[in-house]
Enzyme design. Structure first.
Site, PDB file in Angstrom:
ATOM      1  N   ASP A 181       0.862  -1.183   0.000  1.00  0.00           N
ATOM      2  CA  ASP A 181       0.000   0.000   0.000  1.00  0.00           C
ATOM      3  C   ASP A 181       0.897   1.232   0.000  1.00  0.00           C
ATOM      4  OD1 ASP A 181      -3.256   0.330   1.261  1.00  0.00           O
ATOM      5  OD2 ASP A 181      -1.997   2.074   0.807  1.00  0.00           O
TER       6      ASP A 181
ATOM      7  N   SER B 167      -1.593   6.364   0.309  1.00  0.00           N
ATOM      8  CA  SER B 167      -2.060   7.656  -0.195  1.00  0.00           C
ATOM      9  C   SER B 167      -3.471   7.956   0.307  1.00  0.00           C
ATOM     10  CB  SER B 167      -2.026   7.689  -1.729  1.00  0.00           C
ATOM     11  OG  SER B 167      -2.812   6.652  -2.260  1.00  0.00           O
TER      12      SER B 167
ATOM     13  N   SER C 176     -16.516  -2.361  -9.862  1.00  0.00           N
ATOM     14  CA  SER C 176     -17.591  -1.553  -9.270  1.00  0.00           C
ATOM     15  C   SER C 176     -18.846  -1.635 -10.114  1.00  0.00           C
ATOM     16  CB  SER C 176     -17.106  -0.100  -9.219  1.00  0.00           C
ATOM     17  OG  SER C 176     -18.192   0.763  -9.038  1.00  0.00           O
ATOM     18  N   ALA C 177     -19.974  -1.452  -9.457  1.00  0.00           N
ATOM     19  CA  ALA C 177     -21.259  -1.412 -10.172  1.00  0.00           C
ATOM     20  C   ALA C 177     -21.332  -0.224 -11.128  1.00  0.00           C
ATOM     21  CB  ALA C 177     -22.402  -1.337  -9.167  1.00  0.00           C
TER      22      ALA C 177
ATOM     23  N   TYR D 185     -13.027   7.935 -12.992  1.00  0.00           N
ATOM     24  CA  TYR D 185     -12.834   6.823 -12.050  1.00  0.00           C
ATOM     25  C   TYR D 185     -13.537   5.569 -12.570  1.00  0.00           C
ATOM     26  CZ  TYR D 185     -14.467   3.721  -8.408  1.00  0.00           C
ATOM     27  OH  TYR D 185     -14.814   2.592  -7.717  1.00  0.00           O
TER      28      TYR D 185
ATOM     29  N   LYS E 176     -12.358   1.555 -14.195  1.00  0.00           N
ATOM     30  CA  LYS E 176     -12.858   0.206 -13.869  1.00  0.00           C
ATOM     31  C   LYS E 176     -13.284  -0.517 -15.151  1.00  0.00           C
ATOM     32  CE  LYS E 176     -12.384   0.599  -9.390  1.00  0.00           C
ATOM     33  NZ  LYS E 176     -11.258  -0.061  -8.733  1.00  0.00           N
TER      34      LYS E 176
ATOM     35  N   ASN F 146     -22.726  -0.749  -2.792  1.00  0.00           N
ATOM     36  CA  ASN F 146     -22.288   0.323  -1.878  1.00  0.00           C
ATOM     37  C   ASN F 146     -21.864  -0.219  -0.513  1.00  0.00           C
ATOM     38  OD1 ASN F 146     -23.864   1.679  -4.029  1.00  0.00           O
ATOM     39  ND2 ASN F 146     -23.468   3.499  -2.812  1.00  0.00           N
TER      40      ASN F 146
HETATM   41  N1  UDP Z   1     -25.352  11.128  -0.827  1.00  0.00           N
HETATM   42  C1  UDP Z   1     -25.964  12.193  -0.185  1.00  0.00           C
HETATM   43  N2  UDP Z   1     -25.180  13.052   0.535  1.00  0.00           N
HETATM   44  C2  UDP Z   1     -23.835  12.888   0.672  1.00  0.00           C
HETATM   45  C3  UDP Z   1     -23.224  11.787   0.025  1.00  0.00           C
HETATM   46  C4  UDP Z   1     -24.008  10.943  -0.726  1.00  0.00           C
HETATM   47  O1  UDP Z   1     -27.171  12.373  -0.297  1.00  0.00           O
HETATM   48  O2  UDP Z   1     -23.189  13.717   1.338  1.00  0.00           O
HETATM   49  C5  UDP Z   1     -26.172  10.188  -1.608  1.00  0.00           C
HETATM   50  C6  UDP Z   1     -25.811  10.129  -3.079  1.00  0.00           C
HETATM   51  O3  UDP Z   1     -26.535  11.109  -3.796  1.00  0.00           O
HETATM   52  C7  UDP Z   1     -26.250   8.712  -3.438  1.00  0.00           C
HETATM   53  C8  UDP Z   1     -26.038   7.927  -2.143  1.00  0.00           C
HETATM   54  O4  UDP Z   1     -25.944   8.902  -1.104  1.00  0.00           O
HETATM   55  O5  UDP Z   1     -27.627   8.683  -3.715  1.00  0.00           O
HETATM   56  C9  UDP Z   1     -24.774   7.112  -2.153  1.00  0.00           C
HETATM   57  O6  UDP Z   1     -23.706   7.940  -2.521  1.00  0.00           O
HETATM   58  P1  UDP Z   1     -22.200   7.491  -2.355  1.00  0.00           P
HETATM   59  O7  UDP Z   1     -21.341   8.638  -2.800  1.00  0.00           O
HETATM   60  O8  UDP Z   1     -21.974   6.949  -0.984  1.00  0.00           O
HETATM   61  O9  UDP Z   1     -22.065   6.251  -3.361  1.00  0.00           O
HETATM   62  P2  UDP Z   1     -22.366   6.120  -4.929  1.00  0.00           P
HETATM   63  O10 UDP Z   1     -23.661   5.391  -5.046  1.00  0.00           O
HETATM   64  O11 UDP Z   1     -22.399   7.497  -5.517  1.00  0.00           O
HETATM   65  O12 UDP Z   1     -21.233   5.305  -5.420  1.00  0.00           O
END
Ligand code: UDP
Length: 334
Positions: free
Chosen positions: A31, A34, A124-125, A149, A153, A179
């Site tokens: 690792d 970072s 990732s999905a 990003y 992937k 998630n």
């Molecule tokens: N989200 C939110 N407020 C935040 C961060 C995320 O409402 O401060 C929402 C975001 O719009 C999404 C969900 O939480 O609907 C999951 O977001 P995250 O960034 O954790 O994962 P993602 O699905 O984008 O990979």
């Protein structure tokens, strides 16, 4: 097996290393720290009572990686190392492409030189992009993304698929995470990103700890039951166990397989916030704000393939995830 884990001090990597050690594997962690903290390595040792090898290097550094392969007889690799902030990747695309692609290709070259033929990759999905209907299934076209990003992937999945075509005795498992949230039950490992968190649960954790004033929920007018986005949140320990199962599968097979790791259920941001408040007996200050660019309204996994192929399914509840997240966040250093 002797397992090399790149990015093994990170959030998902560290939980996976714990499960590997618990199952009797020897682990070498690489690792560059970072986006991880050195204490994590001691904490893994504290939790498991086992030793592991740790190298503070960038896995795109071929000479150093080569030395590690020479010193340890590596049977398989789990590759987590990579930059992962969606928003930052839009600002710094070259850094994301250079880092994520270079590290993977360097790793593959060194693996080839040492005859190592088993790889589990942290995908990732996001590779399902905006055009597939949910629940996402592995045979849907996974050739799109909405950020650099995510494109890394998609591209790495392509590189690995082409590599396996050229080397049919290689096995690459592409794990498409939904998630991950939650933390280790000890409270010693969890998601503790540098700076202000981008992801929902670490943000909630810092609001709950009083380190951030309030949560902004991005969008309350989506076409979903309560207007907020729906995601498939899964416990990081379930995800870690999924890696262990993928490794066991890879040990006995050849070829490339993409596999979703999710629960198969979607819940909304508001439902998650409410569950967090209830299980931890607190009120979370939040406001509903504008939508965040690039967010999809709703998606979750079809989790059938993981069950059929790996014998894996998520076992933790949303309440477990909220409880363990807070158990970690209340003592986290940042
Ligand atoms: N989200 C939110 N407020 C935040 C961060 C995320 O409402 O401060 C929402 C975001 O719009 C999404 C969900 O939480 O609907 C999951 O977001 P995250 O960034 O954790 O994962 P993602 O699905 O984008 O990979």
């Amino acid at each position: 097996m002797n397992v090399l884990v790149t990015g093994g001090a990170g959030y998902i990597g560290s939980h996976t290393v714990v499960e590997l050690l618990r199952s009797g594997h020897e682990v070498v962690v690489v690792d560059d720290l970072s986006n991880a903290k050195i204490e994590v390595i001691d904490r893994i040792k504290e939790i498991t009572g086992k030793r592991l090898h740790f190298y503070w290097i960038d896995c795109a550094d071929k000479e150093k990686l080569w030395d590690i392969f020479r010193n340890h007889s590596v049977d398989a690799v789990i590759h987590f190392a990579g930059f992962k902030a969606v928003g930052e990747s839009v600002q710094k695309p070259l850094q994301y492409y250079r880092n994520n692609l270079d590290s993977t290709m360097t790793l593959l070259e060194v693996m080839e030189e040492f005859g190592c033929k088993k790889l589990v990759f942290s995908s990732s999905a996001t590779v399902y992009g905006p055009n597939n209907p949910h629940p996402y299934k592995e045979d849907m076209p996974a050739i799109q993304s909405s950020s650099p990003y995510g494109w890394t992937k998609v591209m790495i999945e392509r590189i690995l698929t082409d590599y396996v075509t050229a080397h049919p005795d290689f096995c690459a498992i592409l794990l498409r995470y939904f998630n991950p949230i939650g933390a280790h039950e000890s409270g010693l490992l969890g998601d503790d990103p540098n700076g202000i968190p981008n992801n929902l649960m670490p943000f909630i954790g810092r609001v709950a700890a009083g380190k951030l004033e309030k949560l902004t929920i991005f969008g309350g007018d989506y076409d979903t039951p309560d207007g907020t986005c729906q995601r498939d949140y899964l416990h990081v320990v379930d995800l870690a166990v999924g890696h262990l199962k993928a490794l066991e599968y890879a040990a006995k097979h050849e070829g490339v397989e993409a596999i979703n790791l999710g629960t198969g259920n979607g819940i909304s941001v508001l439902e998650l916030v409410t569950a967090f408040e209830k299980v931890n007996n607190m009120k979370l200050p939040y406001v509903i704000g504008p939508r965040r660019d690039g967010d999809l309204p709703a998606f979750w996994a079809d989790a059938t393939k993981a069950k059929e192929l790996l014998g894996w399914e998520a076992t933790h509840t949303v309440e477990d995830m909220c409880r363990s997240s807070w158990n970690f966040a209340k003592n986290a250093s940042t």
